[in-house]
Design a protein around this motif. Sequence first.
Motif, PDB file in Angstrom:
ATOM      1  N   UNK A 119       0.839  -1.205   0.000  1.00 19.71           N
ATOM      2  CA  UNK A 119       0.000   0.000   0.000  1.00 19.71           C
ATOM      3  C   UNK A 119       0.871   1.250   0.000  1.00 19.71           C
ATOM      4  N   UNK A 120       1.918   1.222   0.799  1.00 16.78           N
ATOM      5  CA  UNK A 120       2.857   2.349   0.825  1.00 16.78           C
ATOM      6  C   UNK A 120       3.506   2.543  -0.533  1.00 16.78           C
ATOM      7  N   UNK A 121       3.867   1.443  -1.184  1.00 20.66           N
ATOM      8  CA  UNK A 121       4.469   1.532  -2.511  1.00 20.66           C
ATOM      9  C   UNK A 121       3.492   2.124  -3.521  1.00 20.66           C
ATOM     10  N   UNK A 122       2.231   1.741  -3.422  1.00 23.73           N
ATOM     11  CA  UNK A 122       1.206   2.289  -4.309  1.00 23.73           C
ATOM     12  C   UNK A 122       1.122   3.806  -4.173  1.00 23.73           C
ATOM     13  N   UNK A 123       1.009   4.294  -2.940  1.00 25.08           N
ATOM     14  CA  UNK A 123       0.851   5.736  -2.742  1.00 25.08           C
ATOM     15  C   UNK A 123       2.155   6.497  -2.982  1.00 25.08           C
ATOM     16  N   UNK A 124       3.271   5.808  -2.881  1.00 26.44           N
ATOM     17  CA  UNK A 124       4.543   6.432  -3.253  1.00 26.44           C
ATOM     18  C   UNK A 124       4.548   6.750  -4.744  1.00 26.44           C
ATOM     19  N   UNK A 125       4.116   5.773  -5.566  1.00 27.05           N
ATOM     20  CA  UNK A 125       4.067   6.007  -7.006  1.00 27.05           C
ATOM     21  C   UNK A 125       3.048   7.057  -7.388  1.00 27.05           C
ATOM     22  N   UNK A 126       1.847   6.965  -6.819  1.00 22.69           N
ATOM     23  CA  UNK A 126       0.812   7.951  -7.120  1.00 22.69           C
ATOM     24  C   UNK A 126       1.231   9.342  -6.650  1.00 22.69           C
ATOM     25  N   UNK A 127       1.872   9.407  -5.483  1.00 29.02           N
ATOM     26  CA  UNK A 127       2.322  10.694  -4.966  1.00 29.02           C
ATOM     27  C   UNK A 127       3.372  11.335  -5.852  1.00 29.02           C
ATOM     28  N   UNK A 128       4.265  10.518  -6.400  1.00 31.50           N
ATOM     29  CA  UNK A 128       5.288  11.045  -7.311  1.00 31.50           C
ATOM     30  C   UNK A 128       4.658  11.616  -8.575  1.00 31.50           C
ATOM     31  N   UNK A 129       3.676  10.918  -9.119  1.00 28.74           N
ATOM     32  CA  UNK A 129       2.980  11.432 -10.306  1.00 28.74           C
ATOM     33  C   UNK A 129       2.287  12.756 -10.002  1.00 28.74           C
TER      34      UNK A 129
ATOM     35  N   UNK B 259       6.132 -18.746  -2.490  1.00 30.81           N
ATOM     36  CA  UNK B 259       4.723 -18.865  -2.109  1.00 30.81           C
ATOM     37  C   UNK B 259       3.895 -17.639  -2.481  1.00 30.81           C
ATOM     38  N   UNK B 260       4.534 -16.518  -2.761  1.00 34.57           N
ATOM     39  CA  UNK B 260       3.800 -15.274  -3.034  1.00 34.57           C
ATOM     40  C   UNK B 260       3.051 -15.346  -4.356  1.00 34.57           C
ATOM     41  N   UNK B 261       1.878 -14.693  -4.390  1.00 34.61           N
ATOM     42  CA  UNK B 261       1.094 -14.635  -5.623  1.00 34.61           C
ATOM     43  C   UNK B 261       1.642 -13.594  -6.582  1.00 34.61           C
ATOM     44  N   UNK B 262       1.308 -13.766  -7.858  1.00 27.91           N
ATOM     45  CA  UNK B 262       1.793 -12.837  -8.871  1.00 27.91           C
ATOM     46  C   UNK B 262       1.010 -11.530  -8.874  1.00 27.91           C
ATOM     47  N   UNK B 263      -0.281 -11.596  -8.591  1.00 28.53           N
ATOM     48  CA  UNK B 263      -1.133 -10.403  -8.645  1.00 28.53           C
ATOM     49  C   UNK B 263      -1.977 -10.338  -7.369  1.00 28.53           C
ATOM     50  N   UNK B 264      -2.075  -9.145  -6.815  1.00 31.91           N
ATOM     51  CA  UNK B 264      -2.892  -8.954  -5.618  1.00 31.91           C
ATOM     52  C   UNK B 264      -3.083  -7.478  -5.345  1.00 31.91           C
ATOM     53  N   UNK B 265      -4.239  -7.089  -4.893  1.00 34.62           N
ATOM     54  CA  UNK B 265      -4.535  -5.684  -4.612  1.00 34.62           C
ATOM     55  C   UNK B 265      -3.952  -5.269  -3.269  1.00 34.62           C
ATOM     56  N   UNK B 266      -3.396  -4.076  -3.172  1.00 33.84           N
ATOM     57  CA  UNK B 266      -2.902  -3.575  -1.883  1.00 33.84           C
ATOM     58  C   UNK B 266      -4.049  -3.403  -0.890  1.00 33.84           C
TER      59      UNK B 266
ATOM     60  N   UNK C   5       3.726   1.733  -8.972  1.00 39.43           N
ATOM     61  CA  UNK C   5       2.298   1.405  -8.917  1.00 39.43           C
ATOM     62  C   UNK C   5       2.067  -0.031  -9.390  1.00 39.43           C
ATOM     63  N   UNK C   6       2.696  -0.413 -10.486  1.00 39.28           N
ATOM     64  CA  UNK C   6       2.540  -1.778 -11.000  1.00 39.28           C
ATOM     65  C   UNK C   6       3.085  -2.814 -10.016  1.00 39.28           C
ATOM     66  N   UNK C   7       4.231  -2.497  -9.418  1.00 38.85           N
ATOM     67  CA  UNK C   7       4.835  -3.445  -8.484  1.00 38.85           C
ATOM     68  C   UNK C   7       4.007  -3.597  -7.222  1.00 38.85           C
ATOM     69  N   UNK C   8       3.279  -2.547  -6.846  1.00 36.11           N
ATOM     70  CA  UNK C   8       2.417  -2.647  -5.662  1.00 36.11           C
ATOM     71  C   UNK C   8       1.290  -3.648  -5.864  1.00 36.11           C
ATOM     72  N   UNK C   9       1.032  -3.985  -7.132  1.00 33.41           N
ATOM     73  CA  UNK C   9      -0.019  -4.957  -7.447  1.00 33.41           C
ATOM     74  C   UNK C   9       0.536  -6.373  -7.564  1.00 33.41           C
TER      75      UNK C   9
END
Length: 426
Positions: free
Chosen positions: A58-68, A214-221, A317-321
């Motif tokens: 979630x932090x990574x998501x808002x880091x990317x959005x904040x930079x934009x 074990x981690x999934x490839x895609x997942x919502x923050x 943003x993509x990596x946060x997913x």
Amino acid sequence: MTVWSVHGDGRRLRDGEVVAPNERLSWPLTIGLGVQHVAAMFSATVVVPLATGFPVTTTLLFSGLGTLLFLVITRNRIPAYLGSSFAFIAPLQAAAGETPAAKLGGVLVGGLLLMGVGVAVKALGVRLLESVMPPVVTGAVVVIIGLKLTPDAADSFGKQPLIAVVTLGVVLGCTLVPRGLLSRVSILVGVLAGWLTAVLTGGIDPDKLDRLGAAGWVGLPQIQSPEFRPSVILLVIPVVLVLVAENVGHVKAVAAITGRNVDGTVGDALIANGLSTSLAGAGGGSGTTTYAENIGVMAISRVHSTATYVVAALVAVLLSLSPKFGALIDTVPAGVLGGASLLLYGMIGLIGVRIWQQNAVDFADPVNLTVVAVAVAAGVGDLELTLGGMTVDGIGWGCLAVVAGHPLLRWLHRGGEFTGGIRPRG
């Protein structure tokens, strides 16, 4: 918004050539340089949520959005990345008994207050800040931020010295020896070399490798809603001053690197960072700040294009997913981080020295000498004091000492020869 023009033919750079903020290289090269910025910011960005209990993705998501948002609001004039702010760690850890939602409320309010400072600067002019934050102050803030972080880099270096030496050696070799593109992506190449060395020598935690599988490839923050509690808000308010000092210091550092006067965008930068922090607080992420690590990368690569930061933000943003990628980055060992960070943090400190030099800051002036001496000693020495249940670390005290102490002592010593520590020109 500035429209990027292609630098030269976009495919090659001569030694010493600089790419301006409003220019870009070919998109393949720009994407590669953007990934390098992701590598530089990632470790520090994930440390803050780990320390404060917020979700990393979630932090990574808002880091990317904040930079934009930052690039849009500053009209592409300030090449910078917004990562997690370390200034929030102390107050949020002091609020350990509060719920995550209450902590988010404090982050949100801190962002709103920072936006208010930015609006005031835009309305009253940058001289509002320059009166209390002349070059002697902003240079000191940059020095403190850079050198205060070096013990962390040295500690990580010492945990895996072989991997750290390989990482640092490859970074230095790519930066200083070859000519052309390799020197521009030296940090990324060094990190990859260090990681491969760790794989070959067993330097990666097996548990982290298991989590990677074990981690999934895609997942919502994970998105969370804030709640507002005065006890937490009061702890976070002092962070605003640190964020102002960090932002102004970083804007000055960017100006020193790019050779452009960006004083007119200081208010926009503060508003943008405040909005980014508020957005993170509203959704479950850590507060943000302009990142010194990426400024260091930009100084090494001499590619100042804001297009690389757009790429970095979109990648974040993509990596946060992708939980899988988050687990992959988590496998990067301490030695790799220590080897790369030791150089980057040292360069950040020297950027502050460059601000002093370019503005002819006079350290024969007793005000400049004493205030900077105390502030740098408190910051680099990591002075930590607890007041009213809130613990403030070295960066906080160092920034407070120089930002508040300089105008106060200047006022007491206003019969001095110089104003703001700058020798009159001409």
